[in-house]
Design an enzyme around this catalytic site. Structure first.
Site, PDB file in Angstrom:
ATOM      1  N   ASP A  19       0.861  -1.200   0.000  1.00 27.96           N
ATOM      2  CA  ASP A  19       0.000   0.000   0.000  1.00 27.96           C
ATOM      3  C   ASP A  19       0.890   1.239   0.000  1.00 27.96           C
ATOM      4  OD1 ASP A  19      -2.323   1.851   0.614  1.00 27.96           O
ATOM      5  OD2 ASP A  19      -3.337  -0.067   0.858  1.00 27.96           O
TER       6      ASP A  19
ATOM      7  N   ARG B  28     -19.063   3.859 -11.550  1.00 29.38           N
ATOM      8  CA  ARG B  28     -17.648   3.453 -11.596  1.00 29.38           C
ATOM      9  C   ARG B  28     -16.836   4.478 -12.381  1.00 29.38           C
ATOM     10  NH1 ARG B  28     -20.546  -1.404 -12.385  1.00 29.38           N
ATOM     11  NH2 ARG B  28     -20.312  -2.834 -10.624  1.00 29.38           N
TER      12      ARG B  28
ATOM     13  N   SER C 213      -9.191  -2.427  -9.904  1.00 29.67           N
ATOM     14  CA  SER C 213      -9.528  -1.021  -9.666  1.00 29.67           C
ATOM     15  C   SER C 213     -10.514  -0.527 -10.734  1.00 29.67           C
ATOM     16  CB  SER C 213      -8.272  -0.154  -9.712  1.00 29.67           C
ATOM     17  OG  SER C 213      -7.267  -0.704  -8.888  1.00 29.67           O
TER      18      SER C 213
ATOM     19  N   HIS D  32     -17.792  -3.597 -17.503  1.00 24.90           N
ATOM     20  CA  HIS D  32     -18.227  -3.728 -16.106  1.00 24.90           C
ATOM     21  C   HIS D  32     -19.001  -2.456 -15.739  1.00 24.90           C
ATOM     22  CE1 HIS D  32     -18.182  -5.280 -12.086  1.00 24.90           C
ATOM     23  NE2 HIS D  32     -17.400  -4.348 -11.593  1.00 24.90           N
TER      24      HIS D  32
HETATM   25  N1  APR Z   1      -0.517   2.183  -4.507  1.00 23.93           N
HETATM   26  C1  APR Z   1      -0.969   1.207  -3.702  1.00 23.93           C
HETATM   27  N2  APR Z   1      -2.109   1.283  -3.027  1.00 23.93           N
HETATM   28  C2  APR Z   1      -2.831   2.384  -3.145  1.00 23.93           C
HETATM   29  C3  APR Z   1      -2.450   3.455  -3.964  1.00 23.93           C
HETATM   30  C4  APR Z   1      -1.224   3.326  -4.674  1.00 23.93           C
HETATM   31  N3  APR Z   1      -0.765   4.275  -5.482  1.00 23.93           N
HETATM   32  N4  APR Z   1      -3.380   4.415  -3.874  1.00 23.93           N
HETATM   33  C5  APR Z   1      -4.336   3.976  -3.041  1.00 23.93           C
HETATM   34  N5  APR Z   1      -4.004   2.756  -2.591  1.00 23.93           N
HETATM   35  C6  APR Z   1      -4.695   1.899  -1.619  1.00 23.93           C
HETATM   36  C7  APR Z   1      -5.454   2.678  -0.547  1.00 23.93           C
HETATM   37  O1  APR Z   1      -4.556   3.247   0.417  1.00 23.93           O
HETATM   38  C8  APR Z   1      -6.347   1.595   0.035  1.00 23.93           C
HETATM   39  O2  APR Z   1      -5.757   0.926   1.141  1.00 23.93           O
HETATM   40  O3  APR Z   1      -5.708   1.109  -2.221  1.00 23.93           O
HETATM   41  C9  APR Z   1      -6.521   0.607  -1.144  1.00 23.93           C
HETATM   42  C10 APR Z   1      -7.961   0.479  -1.610  1.00 23.93           C
HETATM   43  O4  APR Z   1      -8.662  -0.136  -0.594  1.00 23.93           O
HETATM   44  P1  APR Z   1     -10.179   0.242  -0.242  1.00 23.93           P
HETATM   45  O5  APR Z   1     -10.316   1.716  -0.107  1.00 23.93           O
HETATM   46  O6  APR Z   1     -10.608  -0.602   0.908  1.00 23.93           O
HETATM   47  O7  APR Z   1     -10.972  -0.170  -1.560  1.00 23.93           O
HETATM   48  P2  APR Z   1     -11.456  -1.624  -2.043  1.00 23.93           P
HETATM   49  O8  APR Z   1     -12.825  -1.872  -1.578  1.00 23.93           O
HETATM   50  O9  APR Z   1     -10.398  -2.610  -1.731  1.00 23.93           O
HETATM   51  O10 APR Z   1     -11.559  -1.377  -3.615  1.00 23.93           O
HETATM   52  C11 APR Z   1     -10.414  -1.064  -4.387  1.00 23.93           C
HETATM   53  O11 APR Z   1     -11.361  -2.011  -6.388  1.00 23.93           O
HETATM   54  O12 APR Z   1     -13.531  -2.736  -6.879  1.00 23.93           O
HETATM   55  C12 APR Z   1     -12.604  -1.694  -6.985  1.00 23.93           C
HETATM   56  O13 APR Z   1     -14.027   0.221  -7.037  1.00 23.93           O
HETATM   57  C13 APR Z   1     -13.079  -0.478  -6.268  1.00 23.93           C
HETATM   58  O14 APR Z   1     -11.473   0.966  -7.265  1.00 23.93           O
HETATM   59  C14 APR Z   1     -11.808   0.270  -6.085  1.00 23.93           C
HETATM   60  C15 APR Z   1     -10.791  -0.842  -5.843  1.00 23.93           C
END
Ligand code: APR
EC number: 1.1.1.37
Length: 340
Positions: free
Chosen positions: A62, A119, A150, A206
């Site tokens: 992350d 989305r 994503s 999607h």
């Molecule tokens: N590099 C790595 N991780 C990142 C980055 C990055 N540059 N930017 C953001 N993140 C991390 C965030 O810090 C967060 O922990 O991505 C994670 C996303 O987790 P959640 O907010 O819990 O989202 P989640 O439900 O896992 O969904 C992620 O998948 O289905 C799609 O629409 C949804 O785009 C979203 C993605």
């Protein structure tokens, strides 16, 4: 009993740590490495599934501000192995070097939807994120099979491939397995049969124009159209198309259990060379009449990645729906292509 006392003589005194446990030392060299980019809701569930299935060692990556969060989640999941009985090293990190040489990369980095958002509303935030992830992947994981989750998936996976230049066999978007799972559940509930006996596929983008393929939908070989009335099927198709939004409306954020399982099914098919036929977003180069576009179609996923794109004989109505979906995907892909 002193440590090592129960071991055979030759091993007594040898270190008990073999590169696993607590994230200390390198993972076992002969294990597969699965790097999960994004340690949020889907990332955490992905790590849990990959570990439980013992598909390989896991890196949970992350951003720097969330390094400790990723490390904490990784440690919790490693401890879970002691209860459930699985062997996997799970390492939380914000360093790309830890992802080096990954066999599989699953990308969930970005923000999820909030109620009322589509989305496509996520493009502005998630595009720079996917670009930075693509750069990291290109440098550190040039040989990985990549599965992008994503959103908006079709445009994000397009950008990932464009920016890395990775071959299309190794860059997929996860949407079809999830959308099909939703479709299958609704069909099973309506027909009052086990969800295990429902086979169905959702193709296209999607988004709200996705294409649940009724002509290829069976309940253990019996056409669904013979068991479920037309109006009920129409309602199921409509609910499937809004399936993600339904959950966002209830939870205030995106689904994560079924999305994670769907991506793991794809990764597993690659890692174990299962050659499963699954719907996935792949780069189309003329297949189904579309070019330079990522969209969901049935593919065979095996040890070489996407080994085959299967062209189904769609009905005229389904072809029309696919064209509508492709138009929507093209629109959002064009936005991404135009963004500097
Ligand atoms: N590099 C790595 N991780 C990142 C980055 C990055 N540059 N930017 C953001 N993140 C991390 C965030 O810090 C967060 O922990 O991505 C994670 C996303 O987790 P959640 O907010 O819990 O989202 P989640 O439900 O896992 O969904 C992620 O998948 O289905 C799609 O629409 C949804 O785009 C979203 C993605």
């Amino acid at each position: 009993m002193a440590p090592g006392e129960f071991l055979p003589h030759a091993l007594a005194g040898a270190p008990l740590v073999s590169g696993r446990g607590g994230g200390k030392g390198p993972p076992m060299a002969n294990r597969k490495k699965i790097a999960l980019i994004g340690a949020g809701n889907i990332g955490g569930e992905l790590a849990a599934l990959v570990a439980r299935k013992e598909l390989g060692d896991v890196v949970l990556f992350d951003i720097p501000q969330k390094t400790d969060f990723a490390k904490g989640k990784a440690l919790d999941l490693e401890q879970n192995g002691a209860v459930l009985g699985y062997d996997a090293s799970i390492k939380g990190t914000s360093s790309w070097a830890d992802c080096a040489g990954a066999d599989v990369l699953i990308v969930t980095a970005g923000i999820p939807r909030k109620p009322g958002q589509s989305r496509d509303d996520l493009v502005a935030t998630n595009l720079p994120i996917i670009r930075s992830v693509a750069d990291g992947a290109k440098e550190h994981c040039p040989d990985a099979l990549v599965i992008v989750i994503s959103n908006p998936i079709d445009a994000m996976v397009y950008e990932f491939k464009r920016r890395t230049g990775f071959p299309r066999e190794r860059v997929l978007g996860m949407a079809g397995v999830l959308d099909s799972a939703r479709f299958q559940l609704f069909l099973a509930r309506e027909a009052n049969v086990s969800v295990k006996d429902v086979r169905a596929m959702v193709l296209g983008g999607h988004g709200d124009d996705m294409v649940p393929v009724l002509s290829a939908c069976t309940i253990n070989g019996v056409r669904a159209t013979e068991l479920i009335s037309k109006d009920k099927l129409e309602a199921i198709v409509a609910r499937t198309r809004k399936g993600g939004g339904e959950i966002v409306g209830l939870m205030g954020t995106s689904a994560y259990y079924a999305p994670a399982s769907s991506a793991v099914a794809m990764a597993e098919s690659f890692l174990l060379d299962q050659k499963r036929l699954l719907p996935a977003a792949v780069y189309l180069d003329g297949e189904y009449g579309y070019k330079d576009l990522y969209m969901g179609v049935p593919v065979v996923i095996g040890g070489k990645g996407v080994e085959k794109i299967v062209e189904l004989p769609l009905t005229a109505e389904e072809k029309e729906m696919l064209a509508k979906s492709a138009k929507s995907v093209q629109g959002i892909t064009d936005v991404v292509k135009a963004a500097s």
